[in-house]
Design an enzyme around this catalytic site. Structure first.
Site, PDB file in Angstrom:
ATOM      1  N   HIS A  47      37.570  35.450  38.120  1.00  0.00           N
ATOM      2  CA  HIS A  47      37.355  34.618  39.773  1.00  0.00           C
ATOM      3  C   HIS A  47      36.223  35.769  39.853  1.00  0.00           C
ATOM      4  O   HIS A  47      35.646  34.779  40.568  1.00  0.00           O
ATOM      5  CB  HIS A  47      38.197  35.674  40.233  1.00  0.00           C
ATOM      6  N   GLU A  48      35.734  36.713  38.923  1.00  0.00           N
ATOM      7  CA  GLU A  48      34.293  37.312  39.510  1.00  0.00           C
ATOM      8  C   GLU A  48      33.430  36.516  38.983  1.00  0.00           C
ATOM      9  O   GLU A  48      32.906  36.762  39.881  1.00  0.00           O
ATOM     10  CB  GLU A  48      34.723  38.902  39.301  1.00  0.00           C
ATOM     11  N   HIS A  52      32.199  34.365  41.709  1.00  0.00           N
ATOM     12  CA  HIS A  52      30.968  34.183  42.842  1.00  0.00           C
ATOM     13  C   HIS A  52      30.144  34.567  41.849  1.00  0.00           C
ATOM     14  O   HIS A  52      28.206  33.647  41.941  1.00  0.00           O
ATOM     15  CB  HIS A  52      32.376  35.482  43.425  1.00  0.00           C
TER      16      HIS A  52
END
Length: 424
Positions: free
Chosen positions: A21-22, A25
């Site tokens: 997920h990170e 980003h």
């Protein structure tokens, strides 16, 4: 040793979900030219940290999530006021590469003076008064501001999150949940490859799991045994027939014919009742024959699993809103406990559970709840409609309050998880 394996698989699964997920980003922020100061897994005190390029990669104590901290999202730089005495060190290009704010007497090979003008965002210049002589120096875009042991890279305006277009910022935010969706699809596909597809009209029933303390275990049945006949009636691939015969024979001795490899076995068992169940049970789970899934089947069935699981997640959200109950919510402790139980069943089941959690994480983060990715996308949508951004102070306050409330809810559900764990 088994417990260590289960704990490792559980922790590793959560690490992968959050990291993916990170990373979404982080990667798209870097692609947009945004300075990513820290890539962190977890919150709270640091357990491990190392720096690569411009980014500090950190593993933190509390496994509640993670973040990719981008320049310009928070007030992070130390301001240099007019008349403040600082020291600077020049690089080979005669541009300032280090700016020292304290312990100036101990700094070597530096220029020390009073700052008359400082612009570290637009012009990238510092004007110093050194013993009455005023000199203007250019600042390297990657210069470091140093106070004690803390080093912070400056962030020119074009490296800050807020300087990018609405589209670039939206992609950087949306990329986190999207990576979870991609991971969920991959995990569903991987599970399908491991589990296979049930064969139509199977010719035999194989024993999958044998429950402890039940007649099947006491009689010596093992996973992989093939059920040939029950009380003289051939079973073939009709597992429902096996269940019906067993259920009707509660408390009566039965004769089972099994095949284990090339060996044929004959055993006797007495089915008994189980709490909450009707009829007799011997404690086995049938495992139907499977075949390997093709590429096309893997794509279509994994896509269907994504759709079906998404429907179930939204049904869960609806039920939670209509009839809120703290006992229906699990925090990190409850989720870790359940994941550990699933990990004990094998990597195949853990893979499927990880796919569900990854999909849930992506959907949950897109909800318009302050501090989540969905809320940040809402503010970007408002900016696109208005043609100008929302006041950063107001947006920051909304996210701060949202994060505080989420953290309080997390504490409450964790406390509830611990009580349930203690009470069994």
């Amino acid at each position: 040793m088994e417990m260590v394996r289960v704990v490792f698989l559980t922790v590793f699964m959560f690490f992968v979900l959050v990291t993916v997920h990170e990373w979404g980003h982080y990667y798209f922020a870097k692609r947009a030219g945004i300075l990513v100061r820290e890539f962190a897994i977890g919150f709270g005190p640091k357990l491990f940290s190392y720096k690569r390029g411009e980014t500090q990669f950190t593993l933190r104590l509390l496994p509640f999530g993670g973040y990719a901290r981008m320049a310009g999202e928070d007030p992070e730089m130390i301001e240099i006021g007019p008349g403040q005495t600082i020291a600077v060190r020049l690089g080979q290009d005669n541009k300032i590469k280090n700016i020292y704010l304290d312990s100036l007497d101990t700094r070597r090979n530096v220029i020390r003076g009073e700052a008359e003008f400082t612009d570290l965002e637009n012009e990238l210049k510092i004007r110093l008064n050194v013993d009455g002589e005023i000199t203007t120096y250019d600042v390297n875009p990657q210069a470091m501001m140093i106070r004690g042991s803390q080093q912070t890279q400056i962030a020119p305006k074009d490296r800050q999150f807020g300087s990018k277009t609405v589209g670039q910022r939206a992609i950087a935010i949306l990329a986190g949940p999207v990576m979870n969706f991609i991971l969920a699809f991959v995990l569903f596909a991987l599970h399908l490859q491991m589990a296979g597809i049930p064969v139509e009209n199977p010719s035999y029933v194989k024993i999958g799991e044998v429950s402890e303390g039940m007649p099947a275990q006491e009689a010596g049945l093992k996973k992989g045994d093939i059920v040939v006949a029950v009380d003289g009636q051939t079973i073939g691939g009709d597992y429902k027939k096996m269940i019906t015969l067993t259920s009707a024979a509660k408390g009566k001795e039965m004769n089972w014919t099994l095949k284990r490899g090339e060996e044929t076995l004959s055993v006797t068992m007495i089915p008994r009742s189980m709490e909450g169940e009707t009829g007799g049970k011997v404690g086995i789970t049938p495992e139907l024959p499977t075949r390997k899934a093709g590429v096309g089947e893997t794509i279509t069935k994994s896509s269907k699993a994504m759709v079906d699981t998404t429907d179930l997640i939204f049904v869960g959200f609806k039920q939670l809103i209509n009839k809120f109950n703290m006992n229906d919510i699990s925090g990190p402790v409850g989720t870790f406990q359940l994941t550990g139980q699933i990990a004990q069943q094998g990597i195949q089941y853990l893979t499927y559970w990880a796919a569900i959690l990854s999909l849930y994480l992506g959907i949950f983060n897109l909800l318009p709840i302050p501090a989540l990715d969905g809320s940040r996308l809402v503010f970007l949508g408002i900016e696109a409609l208005r043609g100008k951004p929302v006041d950063p102070a107001r947006e920051g306050m909304v996210h701060f309050v949202g994060f505080a409330l989420l953290f309080l809810v997390m504490i409450a559900v964790t406390y509830n998880d611990i009580l349930r764990l203690i009470s069994g």
